[in-house]
Design a protein around this motif. Sequence first.
Motif, PDB file in Angstrom:
ATOM      1  N   GLN A  40      -3.134 -10.922   2.890  1.00  0.00           N
ATOM      2  CA  GLN A  40      -2.380 -10.893   1.505  1.00  0.00           C
ATOM      3  C   GLN A  40      -2.879  -9.893   0.855  1.00  0.00           C
ATOM      4  O   GLN A  40      -2.046  -9.366  -0.082  1.00  0.00           O
ATOM      5  CB  GLN A  40      -2.869 -12.278   0.834  1.00  0.00           C
ATOM      6  N   ARG A  41      -4.393  -9.557   0.911  1.00  0.00           N
ATOM      7  CA  ARG A  41      -4.728  -8.413  -0.042  1.00  0.00           C
ATOM      8  C   ARG A  41      -5.785  -7.502   0.671  1.00  0.00           C
ATOM      9  O   ARG A  41      -6.797  -8.039   1.052  1.00  0.00           O
ATOM     10  CB  ARG A  41      -5.465  -9.025  -1.439  1.00  0.00           C
ATOM     11  N   ILE A  42      -5.462  -6.516   0.843  1.00  0.00           N
ATOM     12  CA  ILE A  42      -6.579  -5.374   1.673  1.00  0.00           C
ATOM     13  C   ILE A  42      -7.158  -4.542   0.770  1.00  0.00           C
ATOM     14  O   ILE A  42      -6.674  -3.805  -0.060  1.00  0.00           O
ATOM     15  CB  ILE A  42      -5.546  -4.726   2.524  1.00  0.00           C
ATOM     16  N   LEU A  43      -8.352  -4.409   0.688  1.00  0.00           N
ATOM     17  CA  LEU A  43      -9.199  -3.442   0.256  1.00  0.00           C
ATOM     18  C   LEU A  43      -9.599  -2.414   1.220  1.00  0.00           C
ATOM     19  O   LEU A  43      -9.973  -2.628   2.007  1.00  0.00           O
ATOM     20  CB  LEU A  43     -10.742  -4.107  -0.124  1.00  0.00           C
ATOM     21  N   VAL A  44      -9.408  -0.942   0.565  1.00  0.00           N
ATOM     22  CA  VAL A  44      -9.470  -0.076   1.082  1.00  0.00           C
ATOM     23  C   VAL A  44     -10.391   0.787   0.316  1.00  0.00           C
ATOM     24  O   VAL A  44     -10.182   1.177  -0.974  1.00  0.00           O
ATOM     25  CB  VAL A  44      -8.114   0.904   1.362  1.00  0.00           C
ATOM     26  N   THR A  45     -11.492   1.468   1.096  1.00  0.00           N
ATOM     27  CA  THR A  45     -12.522   2.058   0.117  1.00  0.00           C
ATOM     28  C   THR A  45     -12.165   3.690   0.643  1.00  0.00           C
ATOM     29  O   THR A  45     -11.882   4.077   1.560  1.00  0.00           O
ATOM     30  CB  THR A  45     -13.898   1.690   0.653  1.00  0.00           C
ATOM     31  N   THR A  46     -12.288   4.522  -0.509  1.00  0.00           N
ATOM     32  CA  THR A  46     -12.129   6.021   0.058  1.00  0.00           C
ATOM     33  C   THR A  46     -13.108   6.636  -1.066  1.00  0.00           C
ATOM     34  O   THR A  46     -13.275   6.644  -2.156  1.00  0.00           O
ATOM     35  CB  THR A  46     -10.831   6.258  -0.561  1.00  0.00           C
ATOM     36  N   ALA A  73      -8.200   6.457   6.880  1.00  0.00           N
ATOM     37  CA  ALA A  73      -8.563   5.019   6.582  1.00  0.00           C
ATOM     38  C   ALA A  73      -7.326   4.354   5.704  1.00  0.00           C
ATOM     39  O   ALA A  73      -6.625   3.307   5.684  1.00  0.00           O
ATOM     40  CB  ALA A  73      -9.840   4.642   6.228  1.00  0.00           C
ATOM     41  N   VAL A  74      -7.233   5.089   4.606  1.00  0.00           N
ATOM     42  CA  VAL A  74      -6.345   4.894   3.461  1.00  0.00           C
ATOM     43  C   VAL A  74      -4.683   4.742   4.159  1.00  0.00           C
ATOM     44  O   VAL A  74      -4.072   3.743   3.820  1.00  0.00           O
ATOM     45  CB  VAL A  74      -6.231   5.907   2.300  1.00  0.00           C
ATOM     46  N   ARG A  75      -4.281   5.664   5.138  1.00  0.00           N
ATOM     47  CA  ARG A  75      -3.161   5.673   5.683  1.00  0.00           C
ATOM     48  C   ARG A  75      -3.015   4.508   6.480  1.00  0.00           C
ATOM     49  O   ARG A  75      -1.888   3.760   6.302  1.00  0.00           O
ATOM     50  CB  ARG A  75      -2.959   7.054   6.292  1.00  0.00           C
ATOM     51  N   SER A  76      -3.781   4.252   7.328  1.00  0.00           N
ATOM     52  CA  SER A  76      -3.895   2.943   8.054  1.00  0.00           C
ATOM     53  C   SER A  76      -3.860   1.718   7.284  1.00  0.00           C
ATOM     54  O   SER A  76      -3.071   0.951   7.536  1.00  0.00           O
ATOM     55  CB  SER A  76      -4.900   2.880   8.910  1.00  0.00           C
ATOM     56  N   ALA A  77      -4.511   1.547   5.987  1.00  0.00           N
ATOM     57  CA  ALA A  77      -4.577   0.573   5.134  1.00  0.00           C
ATOM     58  C   ALA A  77      -3.211   0.364   4.704  1.00  0.00           C
ATOM     59  O   ALA A  77      -2.763  -0.716   4.538  1.00  0.00           O
ATOM     60  CB  ALA A  77      -5.613   0.489   4.107  1.00  0.00           C
ATOM     61  N   ILE A  78      -2.473   1.578   3.947  1.00  0.00           N
ATOM     62  CA  ILE A  78      -1.171   1.400   3.655  1.00  0.00           C
ATOM     63  C   ILE A  78      -0.094   0.888   4.629  1.00  0.00           C
ATOM     64  O   ILE A  78       0.561   0.140   4.279  1.00  0.00           O
ATOM     65  CB  ILE A  78      -0.908   2.826   3.009  1.00  0.00           C
ATOM     66  N   ASP A  79      -0.253   1.535   5.956  1.00  0.00           N
ATOM     67  CA  ASP A  79       0.622   1.254   6.930  1.00  0.00           C
ATOM     68  C   ASP A  79       0.506  -0.314   7.216  1.00  0.00           C
ATOM     69  O   ASP A  79       1.586  -0.993   7.457  1.00  0.00           O
ATOM     70  CB  ASP A  79       0.344   1.896   8.123  1.00  0.00           C
ATOM     71  N   LEU A  80      -0.659  -0.871   7.395  1.00  0.00           N
ATOM     72  CA  LEU A  80      -0.998  -2.189   7.534  1.00  0.00           C
ATOM     73  C   LEU A  80      -0.423  -3.053   6.331  1.00  0.00           C
ATOM     74  O   LEU A  80       0.130  -4.202   6.784  1.00  0.00           O
ATOM     75  CB  LEU A  80      -2.540  -2.578   7.933  1.00  0.00           C
ATOM     76  N   ALA A  81      -0.884  -2.841   5.194  1.00  0.00           N
ATOM     77  CA  ALA A  81      -0.054  -3.518   4.045  1.00  0.00           C
ATOM     78  C   ALA A  81       1.466  -3.496   4.125  1.00  0.00           C
ATOM     79  O   ALA A  81       1.906  -4.667   3.855  1.00  0.00           O
ATOM     80  CB  ALA A  81      -0.477  -2.787   2.800  1.00  0.00           C
ATOM     81  N   ALA A  82       1.955  -2.228   4.324  1.00  0.00           N
ATOM     82  CA  ALA A  82       3.242  -2.496   4.450  1.00  0.00           C
ATOM     83  C   ALA A  82       3.792  -3.238   5.568  1.00  0.00           C
ATOM     84  O   ALA A  82       4.856  -4.132   5.417  1.00  0.00           O
ATOM     85  CB  ALA A  82       3.929  -0.972   4.684  1.00  0.00           C
TER      86      ALA A  82
END
Length: 147
Positions: free
Chosen positions: A3-9, A18-27
């Motif tokens: 539901q909600r993913i925290l990505v650290t950068t 990692a950000v790109r992967s988190a965005i892809d996973l969230a999408a």
Amino acid sequence: MYQRILVTTDGSALSKKAVRSAIDLAAATGASLVALNVVPRYPISYFEGGVSISSEDVGRIEKKWAEDGQAIVNAVEKTAQTAGVKVKTAITRSDFVAEAIMAAARKHRCDLIVMASHGRKGIKRLLLGSETQHVLTHSSVPVLVLR
């Protein structure tokens, strides 16, 4: 799923991955994203007795670091919005990065933490420690580590 993913950068090349992967996973899962940057405090104790630095200088340096951190999460926000992902940005100041990450995950009710591993090996890892390792071993929230 999530539901909600925290990505650290921290703005590094590996954390951008990692950000790109988190965005892809969230999408892919319909999750929202929380982009976090942890800003350290200025290490005054390292210079005690040797170098004189004013509190104004410390304040200026910490303000600059916070502005840089905000620019980093703003870039994540822009990329996530372009991908159609709802995103919230967060900046926190702490010398305890792993604890700040876990606290942010609790505060924002995240059900996954995505972060990069800086891939330190051998003696460097032993001497420098690993924020990622600390989060992995102490978080009650699942952690996805990308290299």
